[in-house]
Scaffold this motif. Structure first.
Motif, PDB file in Angstrom:
ATOM      1  N   UNK A  54     -18.919   7.576  18.233  1.00 33.95           N
ATOM      2  CA  UNK A  54     -19.813   6.483  17.867  1.00 33.95           C
ATOM      3  C   UNK A  54     -21.257   6.987  17.930  1.00 33.95           C
ATOM      4  N   UNK A  55     -21.952   6.885  16.838  1.00 33.25           N
ATOM      5  CA  UNK A  55     -23.375   7.237  16.791  1.00 33.25           C
ATOM      6  C   UNK A  55     -24.165   5.932  16.932  1.00 33.25           C
ATOM      7  N   UNK A  56     -25.091   5.914  17.870  1.00 34.50           N
ATOM      8  CA  UNK A  56     -25.845   4.682  18.101  1.00 34.50           C
ATOM      9  C   UNK A  56     -27.285   5.013  18.474  1.00 34.50           C
ATOM     10  N   UNK A  57     -28.118   4.009  18.419  1.00 36.01           N
ATOM     11  CA  UNK A  57     -29.526   4.167  18.798  1.00 36.01           C
ATOM     12  C   UNK A  57     -29.873   3.132  19.850  1.00 36.01           C
ATOM     13  N   UNK A  58     -30.738   3.521  20.769  1.00 34.04           N
ATOM     14  CA  UNK A  58     -31.215   2.605  21.782  1.00 34.04           C
ATOM     15  C   UNK A  58     -32.472   1.894  21.325  1.00 34.04           C
ATOM     16  N   UNK A  59     -33.063   1.133  22.240  1.00 34.19           N
ATOM     17  CA  UNK A  59     -34.287   0.396  21.912  1.00 34.19           C
ATOM     18  C   UNK A  59     -35.421   1.353  21.546  1.00 34.19           C
ATOM     19  N   UNK A  60     -35.355   2.600  22.071  1.00 30.72           N
ATOM     20  CA  UNK A  60     -36.396   3.581  21.772  1.00 30.72           C
ATOM     21  C   UNK A  60     -36.206   4.245  20.411  1.00 30.72           C
TER      22      UNK A  60
ATOM     23  N   UNK B 109     -28.005  11.789  26.221  1.00 27.38           N
ATOM     24  CA  UNK B 109     -27.945  11.766  24.757  1.00 27.38           C
ATOM     25  C   UNK B 109     -26.509  11.834  24.253  1.00 27.38           C
ATOM     26  N   UNK B 110     -25.590  12.298  25.115  1.00 28.21           N
ATOM     27  CA  UNK B 110     -24.167  12.371  24.752  1.00 28.21           C
ATOM     28  C   UNK B 110     -23.344  11.847  25.924  1.00 28.21           C
ATOM     29  N   UNK B 111     -22.472  10.905  25.632  1.00 23.14           N
ATOM     30  CA  UNK B 111     -21.573  10.332  26.641  1.00 23.14           C
ATOM     31  C   UNK B 111     -20.143  10.716  26.273  1.00 23.14           C
ATOM     32  N   UNK B 112     -19.394  11.226  27.260  1.00 18.31           N
ATOM     33  CA  UNK B 112     -17.998  11.588  27.024  1.00 18.31           C
ATOM     34  C   UNK B 112     -17.139  10.830  28.017  1.00 18.31           C
ATOM     35  N   UNK B 113     -16.337   9.904  27.517  1.00 18.34           N
ATOM     36  CA  UNK B 113     -15.434   9.107  28.338  1.00 18.34           C
ATOM     37  C   UNK B 113     -14.006   9.512  28.030  1.00 18.34           C
ATOM     38  N   UNK B 114     -13.173   9.584  29.070  1.00 14.63           N
ATOM     39  CA  UNK B 114     -11.783   9.958  28.868  1.00 14.63           C
ATOM     40  C   UNK B 114     -10.861   9.179  29.777  1.00 14.63           C
ATOM     41  N   UNK B 115      -9.777   8.635  29.217  1.00 13.71           N
ATOM     42  CA  UNK B 115      -8.808   7.860  29.989  1.00 13.71           C
ATOM     43  C   UNK B 115      -7.536   7.720  29.159  1.00 13.71           C
ATOM     44  N   UNK B 116      -6.514   7.112  29.738  1.00 16.60           N
ATOM     45  CA  UNK B 116      -5.234   6.987  29.050  1.00 16.60           C
ATOM     46  C   UNK B 116      -5.235   5.962  27.925  1.00 16.60           C
ATOM     47  N   UNK B 117      -6.039   4.918  28.033  1.00 12.61           N
ATOM     48  CA  UNK B 117      -5.957   3.812  27.090  1.00 12.61           C
ATOM     49  C   UNK B 117      -6.215   4.275  25.659  1.00 12.61           C
TER      50      UNK B 117
ATOM     51  N   UNK C 268     -20.113  -5.151   3.228  1.00 11.31           N
ATOM     52  CA  UNK C 268     -21.380  -5.249   3.938  1.00 11.31           C
ATOM     53  C   UNK C 268     -21.209  -5.515   5.433  1.00 11.31           C
ATOM     54  N   UNK C 269     -19.986  -5.703   5.892  1.00 12.17           N
ATOM     55  CA  UNK C 269     -19.755  -5.907   7.329  1.00 12.17           C
ATOM     56  C   UNK C 269     -19.955  -4.567   8.026  1.00 12.17           C
ATOM     57  N   UNK C 270     -21.078  -4.403   8.661  1.00 14.34           N
ATOM     58  CA  UNK C 270     -21.419  -3.124   9.284  1.00 14.34           C
ATOM     59  C   UNK C 270     -20.755  -3.009  10.653  1.00 14.34           C
ATOM     60  N   UNK C 271     -20.712  -1.788  11.155  1.00 13.35           N
ATOM     61  CA  UNK C 271     -20.192  -1.571  12.509  1.00 13.35           C
ATOM     62  C   UNK C 271     -21.013  -2.370  13.523  1.00 13.35           C
ATOM     63  N   UNK C 272     -22.328  -2.371  13.320  1.00 15.36           N
ATOM     64  CA  UNK C 272     -23.186  -3.044  14.286  1.00 15.36           C
ATOM     65  C   UNK C 272     -23.001  -4.559  14.245  1.00 15.36           C
TER      66      UNK C 272
ATOM     67  N   UNK D  30     -25.346   0.266  16.579  1.00 15.53           N
ATOM     68  CA  UNK D  30     -24.334   1.224  16.140  1.00 15.53           C
ATOM     69  C   UNK D  30     -24.623   1.667  14.712  1.00 15.53           C
ATOM     70  N   UNK D  31     -24.730   2.979  14.531  1.00 15.13           N
ATOM     71  CA  UNK D  31     -25.032   3.539  13.208  1.00 15.13           C
ATOM     72  C   UNK D  31     -23.760   3.976  12.468  1.00 15.13           C
ATOM     73  N   UNK D  32     -22.805   4.536  13.215  1.00 11.64           N
ATOM     74  CA  UNK D  32     -21.580   5.026  12.556  1.00 11.64           C
ATOM     75  C   UNK D  32     -20.455   5.134  13.579  1.00 11.64           C
ATOM     76  N   UNK D  33     -19.234   4.940  13.093  1.00 10.96           N
ATOM     77  CA  UNK D  33     -18.028   5.068  13.933  1.00 10.96           C
ATOM     78  C   UNK D  33     -16.990   5.830  13.125  1.00 10.96           C
ATOM     79  N   UNK D  34     -16.406   6.868  13.724  1.00  5.59           N
ATOM     80  CA  UNK D  34     -15.337   7.598  13.046  1.00  5.59           C
ATOM     81  C   UNK D  34     -14.320   8.099  14.059  1.00  5.59           C
ATOM     82  N   UNK D  35     -13.059   8.076  13.646  1.00  4.82           N
ATOM     83  CA  UNK D  35     -12.009   8.622  14.501  1.00  4.82           C
ATOM     84  C   UNK D  35     -12.058  10.142  14.440  1.00  4.82           C
ATOM     85  N   UNK D  36     -11.778  10.763  15.567  1.00  4.12           N
ATOM     86  CA  UNK D  36     -11.780  12.227  15.661  1.00  4.12           C
ATOM     87  C   UNK D  36     -10.540  12.657  16.428  1.00  4.12           C
ATOM     88  N   UNK D  37     -10.247  13.938  16.355  1.00  8.48           N
ATOM     89  CA  UNK D  37      -9.130  14.508  17.109  1.00  8.48           C
ATOM     90  C   UNK D  37      -9.517  15.905  17.565  1.00  8.48           C
TER      91      UNK D  37
END
Length: 403
Positions: A220-226, A113-121, A26-30, A189-196
């Protein structure tokens, strides 16, 4: 007589184990994100028991104060600035050299509606916190605090410091920081999954084989206050020319563009010849670019394709980045509008610069020498008598790479 009792005891133990296992599930991502962010998880979460620990309560109090100050000092003002100056933001925003900095991605582009972040970490991991020894949870919370110290104070990550902090615990990598920023930004946060990504930009999940040059990331799929559902991608990727050519990261981004781009505290990497692929991609696939002077040099913008709106004050680079002073940038900023917040390496108010570049519709033509008006000479150190004052107090030791 004792046999039925023994059977009952075993059954009771099995039932308790089943209940414990179910509760762990029951420990959710959120809830995990809220716990790491120092915010109370949902009332029926197994993590509630851990919030009674004094180390979590100290952690929550620290983050409550730090994020409240940051909201008042910067984030609310950045959102107000964006509301006024970004008339029609695109659905996608790109943030290269970002680290896990969803906080400022969301502040500048809250309507994306879609955020794409990229870096070395690396992406890292957040295990089931209920299964960690209590002392380990306290250590994890402390490392999260340390990792966020510079961005909460200055608006950027010190990468060398973050590399140490995010490898020091079972809760590691960029994922726990993304969790904290999402929770503290009011997201669920609604869902988190690793991708490649394969080398053609195709997205793979689960047991799919993305090939030898896979770019690892998280979705990461998430919802805002709206209540609107949004998507955040973070990819661990090398954005140098060799890395950008070998992987499918830019090809994947191209399927989501054109978008809006953010460049902040980018170590002046796009000023160097080893990052021309990423630089040219951003210029070709961005409808707008918000950057400080550590982003794309003004000389690389085609003035027939872009309109420039300078904000703040340009004092030149800090001493850690000699040779990156831009005369044309200084000239452009003589007519800049003021801003009431600090951002980037010169994080103090009235010392920060912000350039909003807007692509002129229908101007997408191949750049030529004739269509480029800004011709900047090779970088050279600014004369000593003109050197700007140091803005950032030197931390212990020496560091060379900021974000």
């Amino acid at each position: 007589m004792f046999r039925p009792m023994r059977i009952a005891a075993v059954a009771l133990a099995l039932m308790a184990a089943a209940i414990s296992s179910a509760r762990a599930a029951d420990v959710t991502f959120d809830d995990t994100a809220r716990f790491l962010a120092g915010m109370q998880p949902s009332a029926d979460s197994p993590l509630v028991a851990l919030t009674r620990d004094p180390s979590w309560q100290h952690h929550a109090k620290f983050f409550d104060g730090a994020f409240a100050q940051l909201e008042q000092r910067q984030l609310s003002k950045i959102r107000s600035w964006s509301d006024v100056n970004l008339a029609a933001p695109r659905p996608t925003m790109f943030y290269f050299f970002s680290g896990p900095d969803f906080l400022y991605a969301n502040a500048f582009y809250s309507k994306a509606s879609t955020y794409v972040l990229g870096a070395l970490e690396p992406v890292g991991a957040v295990p089931d916190l209920t299964r960690l020894p209590r002392g380990s949870v306290g250590a994890a919370l402390y490392n999260v605090e340390r990792s966020l110290g510079s961005i909460l104070s200055f608006s950027f990550f010190i990468t060398k410091q973050m590399k140490v902090d995010l490898h020091a615990n079972q809760v590691n990598g960029t994922l726990p920081i993304l969790y904290v920023f999402l929770a503290r930004s009011g997201k669920t946060i609604r869902n988190v999954e690793t991708v490649a990504l394969d080398n053609k930009g195709g997205v793979h999940t689960g047991n799919d084989n993305p090939g030898p040059n896979a770019t690892r990331g998280v979705r990461i799929i998430f919802a805002g206050a709206d209540g609107e559902v949004r998507t955040l991608y973070y990819f661990s990727t090398d954005l140098s020319n060799s890395g950008a050519r070998a992987t499918g990261f830019l090809k994947f981004c191209e399927t989501l563009g054109p978008g809006n781009s953010l460049l902040k505290s980018a170590s002046y990497l796009l000023h160097a010849g080893n990052f021309t692929v990423a630089r040219d991609w951003l210029l070709a696939n961005s409808a707008t670019i918000i950057q400080d002077d550590s982003g794309i040099p003004l000389a690389n913008y085609n003035s027939r394709q872009w309109r420039f709106f300078p904000f703040g004050r340009y004092l030149g680079p800090i001493d850690e980045f000699p040779g990156r002073y831009q005369e044309r940038y200084a000239e452009l900023f003589t007519r800049a509008q003021p801003i009431d917040f600090g951002v980037g390496y010169r994080w103090r108010m009235h010392e920060s610069n912000l350039l909003l570049s807007v692509k002129i519709p229908g101007s997408e033509v191949a750049p030529t020498a004739e269509t480029t008006s800004f011709v900047e000479p090779p970088p050279k150190p600014r004369p000593k008598r003109l050197r700007p004052p140091e803005s950032i107090p030197p931390p212990p030791g020496r560091f060379f790479w900021f974000r």
